[in-house]
Design a protein around this motif. Sequence first.
Motif, short mmCIF file in Angstrom:
data_model
loop_
_atom_site.label_atom_id
_atom_site.label_comp_id
_atom_site.label_asym_id
_atom_site.label_seq_id
_atom_site.Cartn_x
_atom_site.Cartn_y
_atom_site.Cartn_z
N LYS A 1 0.81 -1.22 0.00
CA LYS A 1 0.00 0.00 0.00
C LYS A 1 0.85 1.27 0.00
O LYS A 1 0.30 2.38 0.01
CB LYS A 1 -0.90 0.01 1.24
CG LYS A 1 -1.89 -1.15 1.32
CD LYS A 1 -2.94 -1.05 0.24
CE LYS A 1 -3.99 -2.16 0.40
NZ LYS A 1 -5.03 -2.10 -0.65
N ARG A 2 2.16 1.14 -0.02
CA ARG A 2 3.05 2.31 0.09
C ARG A 2 3.57 2.81 -1.25
O ARG A 2 4.18 3.87 -1.32
CB ARG A 2 4.23 2.00 1.02
CG ARG A 2 3.79 1.69 2.43
CD ARG A 2 4.94 1.75 3.41
NE ARG A 2 4.50 1.34 4.74
CZ ARG A 2 5.19 1.54 5.86
NH1 ARG A 2 6.36 2.15 5.79
NH2 ARG A 2 4.73 1.13 7.02
N ASP A 3 3.40 2.04 -2.29
CA ASP A 3 3.87 2.41 -3.62
C ASP A 3 5.38 2.64 -3.62
O ASP A 3 5.89 3.70 -3.97
CB ASP A 3 3.16 3.67 -4.11
CG ASP A 3 3.28 3.84 -5.63
OD1 ASP A 3 3.83 2.92 -6.27
OD2 ASP A 3 2.87 4.89 -6.14
N ILE A 4 6.12 1.59 -3.21
CA ILE A 4 7.57 1.63 -3.18
C ILE A 4 8.14 0.63 -4.19
O ILE A 4 7.48 -0.33 -4.58
CB ILE A 4 8.12 1.29 -1.79
CG1 ILE A 4 7.71 -0.13 -1.39
CG2 ILE A 4 7.69 2.31 -0.76
CD1 ILE A 4 8.47 -0.71 -0.22
N GLY A 5 9.37 0.88 -4.61
CA GLY A 5 10.14 -0.11 -5.35
C GLY A 5 11.27 -0.58 -4.44
O GLY A 5 11.96 0.24 -3.83
N GLU B 1 6.84 2.35 -11.52
CA GLU B 1 6.84 3.79 -11.29
C GLU B 1 6.47 4.12 -9.84
O GLU B 1 5.49 4.82 -9.57
CB GLU B 1 5.89 4.48 -12.27
CG GLU B 1 6.31 4.30 -13.72
CD GLU B 1 5.39 4.98 -14.72
OE1 GLU B 1 4.36 5.53 -14.29
OE2 GLU B 1 5.71 4.94 -15.92
N PRO B 2 7.29 3.63 -8.91
CA PRO B 2 7.00 3.84 -7.49
C PRO B 2 7.29 5.26 -7.06
O PRO B 2 7.97 6.02 -7.76
CB PRO B 2 7.94 2.86 -6.79
CG PRO B 2 9.13 2.81 -7.71
CD PRO B 2 8.56 2.90 -9.10
N LYS B 3 6.80 5.61 -5.87
CA LYS B 3 7.07 6.92 -5.32
C LYS B 3 8.49 7.01 -4.76
O LYS B 3 9.14 8.05 -4.84
CB LYS B 3 6.06 7.25 -4.22
CG LYS B 3 4.65 7.48 -4.72
CD LYS B 3 3.73 7.86 -3.57
CE LYS B 3 2.33 8.20 -4.09
NZ LYS B 3 1.41 8.54 -2.98
N VAL B 4 8.95 5.90 -4.15
CA VAL B 4 10.27 5.87 -3.51
C VAL B 4 10.98 4.58 -3.87
O VAL B 4 10.34 3.51 -3.91
CB VAL B 4 10.13 5.98 -1.97
CG1 VAL B 4 11.50 5.87 -1.29
CG2 VAL B 4 9.45 7.28 -1.57
N LEU B 5 12.28 4.65 -4.14
CA LEU B 5 13.09 3.47 -4.41
C LEU B 5 13.94 3.17 -3.19
O LEU B 5 14.67 4.03 -2.70
CB LEU B 5 14.00 3.73 -5.62
CG LEU B 5 14.95 2.59 -6.02
CD1 LEU B 5 14.16 1.36 -6.45
CD2 LEU B 5 15.90 3.05 -7.12
N LEU B 6 13.83 1.94 -2.68
CA LEU B 6 14.57 1.50 -1.51
C LEU B 6 15.51 0.38 -1.92
O LEU B 6 15.10 -0.57 -2.59
CB LEU B 6 13.61 1.01 -0.42
CG LEU B 6 12.53 2.01 0.02
CD1 LEU B 6 11.54 1.34 0.98
CD2 LEU B 6 13.15 3.24 0.66
N LEU B 7 16.80 0.50 -1.52
CA LEU B 7 17.81 -0.48 -1.94
C LEU B 7 18.57 -0.97 -0.72
O LEU B 7 19.18 -0.18 0.00
CB LEU B 7 18.78 0.13 -2.96
CG LEU B 7 18.14 0.77 -4.20
CD1 LEU B 7 18.10 2.29 -4.04
CD2 LEU B 7 18.92 0.41 -5.47
N ASP B 8 18.56 -2.29 -0.51
CA ASP B 8 19.19 -2.89 0.67
C ASP B 8 20.47 -3.62 0.26
O ASP B 8 20.43 -4.77 -0.16
CB ASP B 8 18.21 -3.85 1.35
CG ASP B 8 18.77 -4.40 2.66
OD1 ASP B 8 19.80 -3.88 3.14
OD2 ASP B 8 18.16 -5.34 3.21
N GLU B 9 21.62 -2.93 0.36
CA GLU B 9 22.93 -3.49 0.01
C GLU B 9 22.88 -4.28 -1.30
O GLU B 9 23.29 -5.45 -1.35
CB GLU B 9 23.46 -4.35 1.15
CG GLU B 9 23.58 -3.58 2.47
CD GLU B 9 24.56 -4.19 3.45
OE1 GLU B 9 25.69 -4.48 3.02
OE2 GLU B 9 24.19 -4.38 4.61
N PRO B 10 22.42 -3.67 -2.38
CA PRO B 10 22.21 -4.43 -3.62
C PRO B 10 23.48 -4.89 -4.32
O PRO B 10 23.42 -5.73 -5.21
CB PRO B 10 21.44 -3.43 -4.49
CG PRO B 10 21.90 -2.10 -4.02
CD PRO B 10 22.07 -2.26 -2.52
N LEU B 11 24.64 -4.35 -3.94
CA LEU B 11 25.89 -4.70 -4.63
C LEU B 11 26.76 -5.66 -3.82
O LEU B 11 27.86 -6.00 -4.25
CB LEU B 11 26.68 -3.43 -4.95
CG LEU B 11 25.93 -2.34 -5.71
CD1 LEU B 11 26.87 -1.19 -6.05
CD2 LEU B 11 25.28 -2.90 -6.97
#
Length: 378
Positions: A74-78, A151-161
């Motif tokens: 429900k937060r519209d995140i990526g 097309e999210p509002k916010v992009l969240l990345l958790d140590e992707p590399l």
Amino acid sequence: MTQLSLAGLQKYFGNVHALQDIDLEVAQGEFISLLGPSGCGKTTTLRCAAGFEFPDAGSIRFDGRDVTALPPEKRDIGMVFQNYALFPHMTVRQNLSFGLEMRMVAKDAARARIDRMLEMVQLGEMAHRYPRQLSGGQQQRVALARALVIEPKVLLLDEPLANLDAVLRDEMRFFIRELQQRVGITALYVTHDQSEAMVMSDRIVVMFDGRIAQTGSPEDIHARPRGERIAKFVGRANLIDGTVDSCIDGHLHRLSTPLGPVVGRHDAKLQAGACVKVAVRPAAMSLCVGRAGSDGANQFACRVERTFYTGGVVEHLVRAGGQSFTAVSAPAQAVAAGNPAFISFAPSDAWIMAEQGQALPGRSRNAPSRSQEAEAPG
């Protein structure tokens, strides 16, 4: 683009106080990195923003809308995970299509979005491959494309590399940053890699023990660390104990140290007699056989204990004033171990770290903001 606001976040796991008064404003289109050692609270902060964890106190807002109690969908995140989390039984195109199908996007519109995103991540020719048929870097690009295609509002990345080799990790840093800027999305990125945060971020949030220790641009964090722990964690630092003798011009101060008189800088005028530490980065500490100038400012006799060839420069472990320092020279100016020499550094490269309350009244234009002071004393 969306503004992300975290206000007063508190989180407990049993008796462990994982997050303590986390306040953070992420501007529209800004790339913020949460940087810190394992267990500092950075991933918990990200998971709270995503809705995978719910804070025990505080609020999370997207453009002023309170989403604290909403589940992730429900937060519209990526979200981009460390292990990519791709569907192994789906092709690249099907992985990207999944989120659009869940949102009931019309087929023609979905196809156009997917084609555009595959072109952006340079994977158009691999759209029909399965994840097992892709390299690690290609899988990471699919994970990014899948997060962005909705097309999210916010992009969240958790140590992707974290799972990539060193060369590929360097390439992906620039790729992710360029893609984020091209799309213009607000991004919150978690990492424990200092160089990664330096290269990619508009601002870095350094965290220790569930608290924000310092927030600032990469240049601010590196050149003006607000404490010994930050100076040691973000890069390397030569640390010198000192006592303030006098203020020279409001920024430059003369100090008494075990090395001798040192001239360093601070954003505010410091009280005479205050006990401080001076941080000098190894790259700013030069080594030469003779004195560099006649005035002798911030130049001290030393003895070279060990040398290390690192490619473009030679690092020297030297002894001066009863302690060890790391100094740098070009290979042609390297000094062999056992020889006497001089270390030197510019006053502008000697950053004085003062405890809270040691600055005299009055504020320089470069002083930290009131909100930053509340986040990180000292």
